[in-house]
Design an enzyme around this catalytic site. Structure first.
Site, short mmCIF file in Angstrom:
data_model
loop_
_atom_site.label_atom_id
_atom_site.label_comp_id
_atom_site.label_asym_id
_atom_site.label_seq_id
_atom_site.Cartn_x
_atom_site.Cartn_y
_atom_site.Cartn_z
N CYS A 58 0.67 -7.64 11.63
CA CYS A 58 0.94 -7.72 12.93
C CYS A 58 0.08 -9.19 13.91
O CYS A 58 -0.02 -8.97 14.87
CB CYS A 58 0.55 -6.36 13.95
SG CYS A 58 1.72 -5.25 13.65
N TYR B 118 -1.52 -3.32 -7.16
CA TYR B 118 -1.16 -4.39 -6.11
C TYR B 118 -2.11 -4.13 -4.85
O TYR B 118 -2.42 -2.98 -4.17
CB TYR B 118 0.18 -4.01 -5.62
CG TYR B 118 0.65 -5.27 -4.62
CD1 TYR B 118 1.02 -6.34 -4.78
CD2 TYR B 118 0.68 -5.03 -3.20
CE1 TYR B 118 1.52 -7.49 -4.02
CE2 TYR B 118 1.15 -5.77 -2.09
CZ TYR B 118 1.42 -6.85 -2.69
OH TYR B 118 1.73 -8.09 -1.87
N HIS C 298 -10.71 -2.49 11.30
CA HIS C 298 -9.40 -3.21 10.99
C HIS C 298 -9.13 -4.26 11.81
O HIS C 298 -8.35 -4.51 12.54
CB HIS C 298 -8.39 -2.24 10.68
CG HIS C 298 -6.93 -3.19 9.79
ND1 HIS C 298 -5.73 -2.69 10.04
CD2 HIS C 298 -7.06 -4.10 9.10
CE1 HIS C 298 -4.98 -3.40 9.21
NE2 HIS C 298 -5.75 -4.22 8.78
N ARG D 236 0.73 -1.15 0.13
CA ARG D 236 -0.27 0.10 -0.08
C ARG D 236 0.79 1.23 0.01
O ARG D 236 2.00 1.25 0.59
CB ARG D 236 -1.01 0.16 1.26
CG ARG D 236 -1.99 -1.04 1.02
CD ARG D 236 -3.00 -0.68 2.47
NE ARG D 236 -2.27 -1.42 3.49
CZ ARG D 236 -1.81 -0.71 4.42
NH1 ARG D 236 -1.76 0.87 4.37
NH2 ARG D 236 -1.02 -1.18 5.65
N LYS E 84 -9.36 -2.32 1.63
CA LYS E 84 -9.27 -1.12 2.38
C LYS E 84 -9.99 0.13 2.19
O LYS E 84 -10.45 0.90 2.88
CB LYS E 84 -7.87 -0.72 2.63
CG LYS E 84 -6.90 -1.89 3.08
CD LYS E 84 -7.57 -2.33 4.46
CE LYS E 84 -7.10 -3.49 5.31
NZ LYS E 84 -5.74 -4.16 5.38
N ASP F 140 -9.17 -9.99 8.69
CA ASP F 140 -8.94 -8.51 8.38
C ASP F 140 -9.84 -7.38 8.86
O ASP F 140 -9.38 -6.06 8.91
CB ASP F 140 -8.37 -8.29 6.99
CG ASP F 140 -7.50 -7.05 6.64
OD1 ASP F 140 -6.38 -7.07 7.54
OD2 ASP F 140 -7.70 -6.35 5.80
N ASN G 152 6.46 -8.60 1.81
CA ASN G 152 4.85 -8.45 1.95
C ASN G 152 4.21 -9.18 0.67
O ASN G 152 3.06 -9.07 0.08
CB ASN G 152 4.54 -6.75 1.52
CG ASN G 152 3.06 -6.45 1.81
OD1 ASN G 152 2.30 -7.15 2.72
ND2 ASN G 152 2.69 -5.58 1.14
N SER H 228 -1.49 -3.74 10.04
CA SER H 228 -0.90 -4.67 9.14
C SER H 228 0.19 -5.20 9.68
O SER H 228 1.09 -4.75 10.12
CB SER H 228 -0.62 -3.81 7.99
OG SER H 228 -1.83 -2.86 7.63
N ARG I 63 1.81 -12.13 -0.81
CA ARG I 63 0.62 -12.44 -0.36
C ARG I 63 -0.37 -13.63 -1.14
O ARG I 63 0.21 -14.06 -2.08
CB ARG I 63 -0.26 -11.20 -0.27
CG ARG I 63 -0.04 -10.05 0.32
CD ARG I 63 -0.73 -9.87 1.37
NE ARG I 63 -0.10 -8.82 2.34
CZ ARG I 63 -0.48 -8.52 3.64
NH1 ARG I 63 -1.83 -8.96 4.00
NH2 ARG I 63 -0.09 -7.32 4.22
#
Ligand code: GTP
Ligand code: SPV
Ligand code: MN
Length: 591
Positions: free
Chosen positions: A259, A206, A235, A78, A215, A284, A374, A257, A376
């Protein structure tokens, strides 16, 4: 089947059809393809994506339905610095968001979009966020020139005909426009127009930048709608804890994010927790609204998981491993010569050679990582062995506890419980966390990330805190609020708490507190467990001492912490609810 059999418009909604026609006139795609969400369409689009080289087909015996994708190396996370909230007045967006005037931003984006889809296909992706028939469910339509986005939205949301049926001839849908342009960071803007229920995303391909249901709609626009309509868009993961007696306790947890939300939501309890079971509702995002029964009811608006791959193993998250064995799109992991995928932390030895996330030759001797930190997976939630049957319940699940938690190597104890709702809001509001690879820039630095919503709150953060405080009078049976930190370290830079499945031991205390079954001590920070209250059965003897350290309150660290919290409060002061500064003063006097 022939190309012409797919992509036909079956919508009779004149508002939607007109909007799509207007956007097509601006973007000038060669072809407009309406997605219906059918399995045949999925096969057709997947085949097309493979032919174009956007997806690589993985070994279908080993990983049926799984595909591999690499994003542009300049486009792997992001981009918060290019994310805008466009409200008529800057004050509405507040100091924690980038702001631009709507008219100016629309003009600029129009310039970038004009003719941008020449030579490309524009996919019309109707999608539903939330279980069909839920009072919280919302319809969005994303126009995109990325076949990868169209296929990923199919995994992540309830996509296609079903969403059109839900919309009927209504006008109330989120208008989402995405074009990759030339995937250039200089022309990358993720823009939200809350008053128009509109999102325009350009220049990226992405994740959270382009899967607009996630988001952009579910949190930034969602939080705006939630304040107007009296609910919460957060979130947060949602999980259920089932006891051997069949008692189910539902919990929502906000961690920033990367975590630990996906890990926590799918956790497998330690072996001696016989008869205990964790059920996932979401990993999420949570939409939560007071129900008729006076409880806070939560749904997961998504239908899939867009999860961090590195570190995923049978030890850390066996349910995630099971989930990503089929029908999964992998992005930016490593690719082996036998068309399997690999990442740092995967079970088994590393491959002798592979192509890394940029397509470069990689061996275990290479100095760089094979998978991007990152990288995914996008996998349907129905693959999850511990998916809660309640995940499809239109009314949602009743939440008994809300957990906040950041990534802090010092200061913040493993677990504490807020004295009351207002104190809990204060704990969430002042949460800090070390930044991760989920967003571009700053990894490792501690920043304030209130309720894990800093990058996702679509309006003034001070008003957001006030909204949270106001919810207290709207919920008869308030959830208890807890604060955790799985990431505290000792002087040797080792995690003090084993984490992952062992977090069940902390969760058990939380559940017991919700049902009035566990003891706690009053401390400066809140209620905390006595050492003996946390079950340590089956862990090494050294754990007891580490637990003591993980629970310690160090006065000097807290003096600095309260000071660091002030920066955010000062930034928000024009709209900061006074209950929060009162709570800060109370904390200082208790310390
Ligand atoms: P987003 O999808 O970005 O919102 O991330 P998330 O909050 O779902 O995080 P996720 O569960 O994917 O975890 C991210 C990383 O945190 C993992 O790769 C692990 O390295 C680490 N992690 C997760 N849970 C724990 C834990 O209990 N202890 C420790 N030490 N690390 C953890
Ligand atoms: C996060 O960063 O919190 C994510 C990944 O869940 S993304 O979809 O890219 O936002
Ligand atoms: Mn997230």
């Amino acid at each position: 089947m022939d190309h012409a059999d797919f992509g036909k418009c079956r919508s009779t909604n004149s508002t939607l059809n007109q909007w799509v026609a207007d956007q097509a006139a601006l973007l000038q795609p060669d072809r407009v393809f309406w997605c219906d969400g059918s399995p045949a369409e999925k096969d057709f689009l997947t085949e097309d994506a493979v032919r174009q080289g956007v997806l690589i087909r993985l070994d279908q015996k080993k990983l049926p339905g799984c595909y591999y994708h690499r994003s542009n190396p300049n486009d792997v996370a992001r981009v918060e610095h290019c994310t805008f909230i466009c409200t008529p007045r800057a004050e509405e967006a507040g100091p924690t968001n980038n702001w631009a005037a709507p008219a100016e931003m629309y003009e600029k984006l129009k310039g970038l979009c004009r003719g941008a889809m020449k030579g490309r296909t524009m996919y019309v992706v109707p999608y539903l966020m939330g279980p069909p028939g839920s009072p919280l469910a919302k319809v969005g339509v994303e126009l995109t020139d990325s076949i990868y986005v169209a296929l990923s939205m199919r995994v992540m949301t309830r996509m296609g005909e079903l969403a059109l049926r839900h919309l009927g001839d209504g006008k109330d849908f989120n208008r989402g426009l995405h074009t990759m342009l030339d995937v250039n960071p200089e022309r990358r803007f993720i823009c939200h127009f809350p008053q128009d229920n509109t999102i325009i995303s350009v220049g990226s391909a992405y994740g959270g930048n382009v899967l607009l249901g996630k988001k952009c709609l579910a949190l930034r626009i969602g939080s705006w709608l939630a304040r107007e309509e009296g609910w919460l868009a957060e979130h947060m993961l949602i999980l259920g804890v089932e006891s051997p007696q069949g008692e189910k306790t539902w919990i929502a947890a906000a961690f920033p994010s990367a975590c630990g939300k996906t890990n926590f939501a799918m956790m497998v309890p330690p072996a001696h927790y016989k008869g205990w079971k964790i059920w996932t509702v979401g990993d999420d995002i949570a939409w939560m609204k007071p129900g008729k029964d006076g409880r806070l009811r939560a749904i997961n608006p998504e239908a899939g998981y867009f999860g961090v791959v590195p570190g995923t193993s049978l030890k850390s998250n066996p349910n995630a491993v099971a989930t990503i064995q089929r029908d999964t799109i992998y992005t930016n992991v490593a690719l082996t010569p036998d068309l399997d995928v690999w990442w740092e932390g995967k079970d088994g030895p590393p491959p002798a050679e592979a192509l890394d996330w940029q397509g470069r030759k990689w061996t275990p001797a290479s100095p760089s990582k094979a998978a991007h930190p990152n990288s995914r997976f996008a996998a349907p939630m129905t693959n999850n062995p511990c998916l809660a049957p309640e995940a499809d319940d239109p009314e949602g699940v009743p939440i008994s506890a809300i957990i906040f938690g950041g990534r802090r190597s010092t200061t913040v104890p493993l677990i504490s419980q807020a004295f009351n709702w207002t104190h809990g809001v204060y704990l969430g509001a002042t949460m800090g966390s070390e930044m991760t690879a989920a967003a571009v820039g700053g990894a490792g630095q501690v920043r304030r990330d209130p309720m894990a919503m800093l990058p996702f709150c679509g309006y003034h953060m001070g008003d957001y805190f006030a909204h949270w405080l106001n919810m207290r009078s709207k919920i008869e049976r308030l959830p208890r609020i807890f604060y955790v930190n799985w990431f505290r370290k000792n002087a040797k830079d080792e995690f003090l708490w084993p984490g992952f499945g062992e977090n069940m031991r902390i969760l058990k205390w939380i559940v017991d507190r919700c049902h009035g079954r566990a003891e706690a001590d009053e401390t400066a920070l809140g209620w905390m467990p006595r050492l003996g209250e946390i079950d340590l059965e089956g862990l090494p003897d050294s754990t007891r001492e580490r637990l003591r350290e993980a629970l310690a309150i160090k006065a000097e660290e807290w003096r600095q912490e309260v000071h660091a919290q002030d920066d955010l409060f000062i930034k928000l002061r024009s709209r900061l609810p006074k209950q929060l500064t009162e709570n800060r003063d109370l904390l200082i006097s208790r310390l």
